[in-house]
Design an enzyme around this catalytic site. Sequence first.
Site, PDB file in Angstrom:
ATOM      1  CB  ALA A  68      -2.717   7.422  -3.854  1.00 42.76           C
ATOM      2  CG  ASP A  69      -7.483   5.278  -3.628  1.00 44.09           C
ATOM      3  OD1 ASP A  69      -6.592   4.899  -4.397  1.00 44.09           O
ATOM      4  OD2 ASP A  69      -7.951   4.570  -2.709  1.00 44.09           O
ATOM      5  CG  ASP A  89      -3.559  11.727  10.195  1.00 47.03           C
ATOM      6  OD1 ASP A  89      -3.654  12.106   9.001  1.00 47.03           O
ATOM      7  OD2 ASP A  89      -4.402  10.988  10.742  1.00 47.03           O
ATOM      8  CE  LYS A 126      -2.611  15.194   5.830  1.00 43.38           C
ATOM      9  NZ  LYS A 126      -2.859  14.193   6.872  1.00 43.38           N
ATOM     10  CE1 TYR A 165       6.581   2.794  -4.339  1.00 48.88           C
ATOM     11  CE2 TYR A 165       8.164   3.144  -2.566  1.00 48.88           C
ATOM     12  CZ  TYR A 165       6.875   2.856  -2.973  1.00 48.88           C
ATOM     13  OH  TYR A 165       5.884   2.640  -2.050  1.00 48.88           O
ATOM     14  CG  HIS A 216       5.625  11.532   3.187  1.00 50.19           C
ATOM     15  ND1 HIS A 216       4.639  12.317   3.768  1.00 50.19           N
ATOM     16  CD2 HIS A 216       4.983  10.426   2.733  1.00 50.19           C
ATOM     17  CE1 HIS A 216       3.473  11.710   3.661  1.00 50.19           C
ATOM     18  NE2 HIS A 216       3.662  10.555   3.037  1.00 50.19           N
ATOM     19  CB  ALA A 247      -4.150  12.262  -6.385  1.00 49.39           C
ATOM     20  NE  ARG A 267      -2.473   9.447   6.413  1.00 52.35           N
ATOM     21  CZ  ARG A 267      -1.491  10.254   6.021  1.00 52.35           C
ATOM     22  NH1 ARG A 267      -0.777  10.894   6.927  1.00 52.35           N
ATOM     23  NH2 ARG A 267      -1.213  10.408   4.749  1.00 52.35           N
TER      24      ARG A 267
END
Length: 342
Positions: free
Chosen positions: A16-17, A176, A97, A58, A79, A19, A164
Amino acid sequence: MSGRVRWGLLVTGAYADVAMRANAGSRTTEFVAVAHDDAASARAYADRHGLARAYGTYEELLADDEVEAVFVAVDPVGHAPAAIRALRAGKHVVVEKPLALTAKDADEVFRVAEEAGRLCMEGIFFRHHPRTLLAKRLLGEGVIGELRYLYAACTANLPPDYFRRHRELGGGGLFDLGAFTLSAIRFFGGSPERVYAEEVRRDGGADLNFSAQLRLPGDVLAQFEVGQEVCRGDALHVVGTTGRFVLDDPWFSRDVTHLELQRQGPPPHADPVSEYLPVDPEGAYGCGGTYAVSRMQFDDVSRAVLDGTEPPFGRADAVEQAAVMDALLESGAHARAVTLGR
């Protein structure tokens, strides 16, 4: 529809960071909102990255009509459920992913996407990089002869408490890091016909180290290795009858300026001769390395949203990726070959 697609972020992971930083100057992608399961954490994240809105659930973000698309970056086990919720709320979706932990769940995500009339893509960003695309094009043009072999590796020594590494969160070496290596093998070599895998688990947990042999169409063989307790290493070799492409740092593409092409030297057994084909690591993106390739991924999806077209990777790709992972996990658990398509 605005000139840029407005994105929201469902966040827990480090991607996320990436992105956030990657798309700060994008002409097609604008992140405007973040949701976390803790309102204070969401607000702090929004302030840190200059996002206009922060939500403590969310559901609040998914109810925001100003958000047109969502990046799902929660723990891997969440996910597919989060993607389905976002699609049903009318959002386009990119899922970090792996998109899902089983082929059945991946297929359900895309069934909902089609029902909702929204785009969905699994986020494996190295496939959007110009070096990867150059290698694929030159392979198709026969520059290295006929494809015969693929080798991919992605290893790291991760802390024991890293999320992960934990099976209950959808972790493990295959989900992962194997998402990269398997995707590359499929991207260049096609759909695996048979797989054989070995794995190492600790105390009944996730697969920390995982290696596999794959048979592909046209008598092409492939191997990959991934590991979460192994010295850092990233590699991708695409090997033909008369040459090979060598892609160092293939997954994150940090400071990439060329594609290495090795051509067979004169007979009988001369060493190959290397040629370095230039690639533009930034293009029109204005940032390099991991950030550039992440932005390319989101730009591809945002352009598809704006133009009403399909993104470069969709249902068939993501479901096949998950189906091969199903087979690899079965093979690794029982140390036997598994044939696909039966």
